[in-house]
Design a protein around this motif. Sequence first.
Motif, PDB file in Angstrom:
ATOM      1  N   VAL A  60      -1.211  -3.869   5.423  1.00 23.64           N
ATOM      2  CA  VAL A  60      -2.433  -3.566   4.677  1.00 23.64           C
ATOM      3  C   VAL A  60      -3.587  -3.260   5.616  1.00 23.64           C
ATOM      4  O   VAL A  60      -4.349  -2.306   5.407  1.00 23.64           O
ATOM      5  N   GLY A  84      -6.971   0.766  -2.291  1.00 23.74           N
ATOM      6  CA  GLY A  84      -6.988   1.408  -0.985  1.00 23.74           C
ATOM      7  C   GLY A  84      -7.091   2.913  -1.029  1.00 23.74           C
ATOM      8  O   GLY A  84      -6.981   3.575   0.001  1.00 23.74           O
ATOM      9  N   MET A 116       0.875  -1.165   0.000  1.00 20.97           N
ATOM     10  CA  MET A 116       0.000   0.000   0.000  1.00 20.97           C
ATOM     11  C   MET A 116       0.919   1.223   0.000  1.00 20.97           C
ATOM     12  O   MET A 116       1.778   1.370   0.880  1.00 20.97           O
ATOM     13  N   LEU A 132     -13.412   3.115  -0.436  1.00 23.49           N
ATOM     14  CA  LEU A 132     -12.046   2.735  -0.767  1.00 23.49           C
ATOM     15  C   LEU A 132     -12.069   1.838  -1.991  1.00 23.49           C
ATOM     16  O   LEU A 132     -12.809   0.853  -2.021  1.00 23.49           O
ATOM     17  N   GLN A 191      -7.260   4.741   6.594  1.00 23.12           N
ATOM     18  CA  GLN A 191      -8.077   5.349   5.547  1.00 23.12           C
ATOM     19  C   GLN A 191      -9.549   5.450   5.987  1.00 23.12           C
ATOM     20  O   GLN A 191     -10.209   6.473   5.759  1.00 23.12           O
ATOM     21  N   LEU A 235      -5.637   0.333   5.630  1.00 24.20           N
ATOM     22  CA  LEU A 235      -7.079   0.464   5.370  1.00 24.20           C
ATOM     23  C   LEU A 235      -7.814   1.016   6.578  1.00 24.20           C
ATOM     24  O   LEU A 235      -8.769   1.784   6.440  1.00 24.20           O
TER      25      LEU A 235
END
Length: 562
Positions: A241, A298, A204, A294, A248, A245
Motif C-alpha cells: 500500500v 488510492g 490496491m 487520492l 500515485q 500511494l
Amino acid sequence: MHVMKVDPRALKENSDRSRQTKSSPQADALLLATIKAVGLVQPPVIAPETDGGNGYIIDSGHRRVRQAIAAGLEEIDVLVVDAANDNGAMRSMVENIAREPLNPVDQWRAIERLVALGWTEEAIGIALALPVRQIKKLRLLANVLPAMLDHMAKGDMPNEQQLRAIAAANLDEQREVWKAQKPKKGDPQVSWWSVANALSKKRMYARDASFGDDLAQAYGISWVEDLFAPADEDSRYTTNVEGFLGAQQEWMTIHLPKRGVITDVNNWGQVVLPPKAERVHGKPGKSDRTAMYLDRDGKVQSVNFRLPEPKKKSADEVDGDDAIVMAKPRPDVTRKGVEMIGDLRTDALHEALARAPIEDDTLMALLVLALAGRNISVQSGASDDVYGFARMERHAVQLIDSDGKLTFDRDTLRVAARSALIDVLSARENRTKSGIVARLAGDAIGADGFLPTMGTDEFLSCLSRQALERSCKDTPVLPRARVKDTRAALVEHFREQRFVHSSAAFAPAAAEVATWRSKSAVSADDDADVTADDADIGSGDAAALDDVDPDTIDEAYRVAAE
C-alpha cells in the motif's frame, strides 16, 4: 486392456492416488455389505509395476479392494491396463471424478501431482474439460498450509471469500494464525472468519493506478492476479500500500497542471480545497484551477475550483499568482514522536538529577530554573498524579526538625533538592511540561547520556521519509525504495548500539534561547512598577490587614495559588 482374476491380497496400493481423504466408516460398511451380497459390480483397475517388479499396482478402486479382502473373497475380477507415463495420475483422477466428485482438497492435490509429473495447465484443462483459469485457481489454493488442508478434507470448508484471503497469505503467516485458531479437542469446527480476517491485507488494484511500469518498478510494486475475480476485468493487485500511494503521489507531481495543486481528503473522504475556494462543477474557465488528490481507494481524482477575486493592489506592489496554502508536508517527527521524545527526555532528566554528579552551586541554579518552569504551580511529571503540592511538602519536611526548626546537613539537602527538581522539571507533552527550562537543565547536567536508544520500530515509524534517510548518515545502511524497508534495516543496524535522534537532544537552539531570554527578561521600568505597587499595598492597606484574621489571609493565598 484385459480382465483377469487375482488374489486381492497380492495387489499393491498406489501411494500417489488422487483420492487421499479417508472415507467414512458408514460408507465403508455399506460397500462391504454390497460386496457380500452381490460381489464386485465394477472391477478395480490395476497396472503392472514400472520399477522392475512383477506385481500389480492398484490404479483405481482401493476401497473396493480393501472391502473385498474384508469380505473374505479369495479372487476378484480386475481390469488390467498398460502402465501410463504419468504413473496413472490423470487416469486415476478422471476415473475418480466420474464415480464421485473429489472434494476440493483432493482436487488441489491431484492437479499439483499432475503438474509435478510434467502436465501443463492447458493440458490438464483440456483433459478435465475445465477452463485454464479454474486450473490456476485450484493451483493457488494448493498453497494453503497442509495442516489447514487436512482439516478442510474432513468437510469443514471455508467459504470462497475466506478461502481467497487464506490462499493469498504466505505459509509462515498461515502457520502463525493456525496456531491460534486451530480447533480444540472436541470442537471440530474452525472459525474460518477469524482465520481469514487475521490473514487479510489491504489490496490496491492495478486498474486504479495512474502510474506505469517504470514507477511500479521504482517503488517495488509487483502485481498479483486475483484468480477469484471475474475473468473480464483487470484483477491484478498489490499489498504494498505504501509503495502504491507513493507512486500515485509522484505521478500526480509529474502530471500536475499549470497552477494546479495537490491536496488531501478529510475524515469523510471529501477533498480539502484552499480557504475561500469555490468548487466548479461545470466546465472550468481560464482562471479556474485544478486540485488533484487520492481518494480512499488510492485512485487519482481531480476537481476544479475557483478562488475569489483578489483585492486591487497598489502600484508599488508586484503582481503575481496568489499563493495557495495547502496541507503542510509531513514534519520530520510526528506528534506521537514528539510526545515520545518528551517522555524520554523527562525520564533521562530525572535519572540524571538522581545520579549524575552536580555541584552545589549548580544544584541551586537548577532549583531556580525549575521554579521558573511553565508547570509551576506545581504540576509534576514524575507520577500519574500531576498535582505536586503534597510531593513538594514531603521533600521540605526532611529539612525541618521535630522542634520546627530548619535543620539539615549537606547530604540531606542534596537529596531533598534532587527530589524536588525531579518532581518539578518535566519535558512531557502535557500539562506538566516545564518548557525550555527543562531542556536547559538537562543540557547542564548531561542528561543526553541517560536517553535510551531510539533505534526502535515504534520511534522510527514516527519519522518522515526524509528524516529517516538522514538517519542513515554515518551508517552502512542505504535508503531503500520503500520506507518500511529502510526502517527495518535501521532497526536491525541499531539493535546492538545506541541511537538518539538529533531532535531529542536537550540543548535548545541558540535562537530559541535568545527569544526566551528577551521575552522573560524584566526591564528597569517593570521593576519600578512592581516596587511602586508593593509600596502602595504596604502603606494603604497595612492598617486594614491588621484587622483581618491571619488564617483568612492564608486561605486566600491558597485559593489564589490553586
